[in-house]
Design a protein around this motif. Structure first.
Motif, short mmCIF file in Angstrom:
data_model
loop_
_atom_site.label_atom_id
_atom_site.label_comp_id
_atom_site.label_asym_id
_atom_site.label_seq_id
_atom_site.Cartn_x
_atom_site.Cartn_y
_atom_site.Cartn_z
N VAL A 86 0.85 -1.19 0.00
CA VAL A 86 0.00 0.00 0.00
C VAL A 86 0.89 1.24 0.00
O VAL A 86 1.91 1.28 0.69
CB VAL A 86 -0.92 -0.01 1.24
CG1 VAL A 86 -1.73 1.28 1.32
CG2 VAL A 86 -1.83 -1.22 1.23
N CYS A 87 0.51 2.24 -0.77
CA CYS A 87 1.27 3.49 -0.84
C CYS A 87 0.91 4.37 0.36
O CYS A 87 -0.26 4.61 0.62
CB CYS A 87 0.97 4.22 -2.15
SG CYS A 87 1.79 5.81 -2.31
N GLN A 88 1.94 4.82 1.05
CA GLN A 88 1.75 5.67 2.21
C GLN A 88 1.02 6.97 1.85
O GLN A 88 0.27 7.52 2.64
CB GLN A 88 3.13 5.99 2.80
CG GLN A 88 3.20 7.15 3.75
CD GLN A 88 4.31 8.11 3.35
OE1 GLN A 88 5.47 7.75 3.45
NE2 GLN A 88 3.96 9.28 2.87
N THR A 89 1.21 7.44 0.64
CA THR A 89 0.68 8.74 0.25
C THR A 89 -0.76 8.67 -0.28
O THR A 89 -1.64 9.37 0.19
CB THR A 89 1.59 9.38 -0.81
OG1 THR A 89 2.92 9.34 -0.32
CG2 THR A 89 1.19 10.80 -1.10
N CYS A 90 -0.99 7.77 -1.27
CA CYS A 90 -2.31 7.75 -1.91
C CYS A 90 -3.14 6.54 -1.51
O CYS A 90 -4.34 6.49 -1.78
CB CYS A 90 -2.16 7.80 -3.43
SG CYS A 90 -1.50 6.28 -4.14
N GLY A 91 -2.54 5.54 -0.88
CA GLY A 91 -3.29 4.38 -0.41
C GLY A 91 -3.51 3.29 -1.44
O GLY A 91 -4.10 2.26 -1.12
N ARG A 198 5.65 3.65 -6.41
CA ARG A 198 5.99 4.20 -7.71
C ARG A 198 5.04 5.34 -8.14
O ARG A 198 5.48 6.33 -8.71
CB ARG A 198 5.89 3.05 -8.72
CG ARG A 198 6.45 3.28 -10.08
CD ARG A 198 6.31 1.97 -10.86
NE ARG A 198 6.87 2.05 -12.19
CZ ARG A 198 8.14 1.77 -12.47
NH1 ARG A 198 8.98 1.44 -11.51
NH2 ARG A 198 8.59 1.85 -13.71
N CYS A 199 3.76 5.18 -7.80
CA CYS A 199 2.73 6.16 -8.18
C CYS A 199 3.02 7.55 -7.62
O CYS A 199 2.72 8.55 -8.26
CB CYS A 199 1.36 5.69 -7.70
SG CYS A 199 1.35 4.94 -6.05
N CYS A 200 3.61 7.61 -6.42
CA CYS A 200 3.81 8.90 -5.75
C CYS A 200 5.28 9.22 -5.55
O CYS A 200 5.63 10.15 -4.83
CB CYS A 200 3.08 8.92 -4.42
SG CYS A 200 1.29 8.80 -4.59
N ARG A 201 6.14 8.46 -6.23
CA ARG A 201 7.56 8.58 -6.00
C ARG A 201 8.15 9.94 -6.39
O ARG A 201 8.82 10.58 -5.60
CB ARG A 201 8.27 7.47 -6.76
CG ARG A 201 9.74 7.43 -6.57
CD ARG A 201 10.25 6.15 -7.18
NE ARG A 201 11.64 6.28 -7.55
CZ ARG A 201 12.29 5.39 -8.26
NH1 ARG A 201 11.66 4.32 -8.70
NH2 ARG A 201 13.54 5.54 -8.56
ZN LIG Z 1 0.78 6.52 -4.37
#
Ligand SMILES: [Zn+2]
Length: 263
Positions: A86-91, A198-201
């Protein structure tokens, strides 16, 4: 200027609890802060970081993984219960395997098939969408086999086999067509992967924005403190597959005069 603290996504908070309570991580040290939240991040030099490293190396022995460059990445991927982070930023969740096309590869796909995929589209989804839009499956299979120089035949190899061998070659070999949903980062992060995916990198890590990525293998500091080392070779070595899944480090800080040298 005060640095604004990022609020972690609720789904990431749930993900952290899931990981910490999973039997695969039994004994891997983590502390809770006074407010009860998990101290997910620890530097390698800290006491807890050192204990995490020791735990990981013992786990490597237990799993029969060799103690060499990239060992943390191998262990933490192997024990990850879902292989999706899970991405910490966008979930959003992304695969921890090398399943996403890198910039040049996605450009090549889009050019060839007149599509608009991004470097966050899973290679399996790209495959399905292309076939659905009328692309010949064998033709796309051949494209991947050729790009990845895979020892496979498109007449007999299935989609899963082709993706699996391309993924492995990009993760462990010398192909850079695909990249992971989250980069390795152990012992700094408890699960061994960057908190943001990767999405919010590029939005989160200012030092590694898209423009800077190209020159990432050149350690600029080397030129400032040392002008007579084997700098180019060291840069090449730092960017080589030897350090795949880990990060190259110097014996001592360059700022204190240690040599930036491949030896
Ligand atoms: Zn993200």
């Amino acid at each position: 200027m005060a640095r604004e603290e990022r609020k972690w996504n609720d789904r990431f908070l749930a993900y952290m609890e899931m990981i910490v309570n999973h039997p695969n991580y039994k004994g891997l040290p983590i502390k809770r802060k006074d407010d009860g939240s998990l101290a997910w991040i620890a530097t390698a030099k800290s006491e807890i970081g050192q204990k995490r490293i020791e735990w990981c190396l013992n786990k490597a022995d237990e799993l029969g993984i060799e103690r060499r460059a990239g060992v943390y990445a191998d262990v933490m991927l192997r024990i990850h219960p879902t292989k999706w982070k899970v991405c910490q930023t966008c979930g959003n969740e992304m695969s921890l395997y090398y399943h996403y096309p890198n910039a040049n590869f996605v450009k090549a796909i889009n050019k060839k098939y007149s599509t608009d995929f991004t470097d966050c589209d899973h290679i399996s989804d790209i495959w399905d969408k292309l076939i659905k839009s009328g692309v010949n499956e064998k033709e796309f299979a051949d494209f991947l086999i050729k790009k990845g120089e895979l020892d496979l035949n498109s007449s007999s190899a299935t989609k899963d086999i082709i993706i699996e061998s391309l993924e492995y070659k990009c993760r462990k070999g010398n192909k850079s067509l695909l990249g992971p949903g989250a980069m390795s980062n152990f012992p700094d992060r408890y699960d061994g992967f960057h908190t943001y995916n990767r999405c919010c990198r590029s939005a989160q890590d200012k030092g590694r924005s898209k423009e800077n990525l190209k020159s990432y293998t050149k350690d600029r500091r080397a030129y400032e403190y040392w002008s007579d080392g084997n700098i180019h070779a060291a840069d090449q070595f730092m960017g080589s597959s030897f350090f795949e899944g880990t990060s190259a480090d110097h014996i001592g800080p360059i700022s204190l005069g240690f040599v930036h040298d491949p030896r």
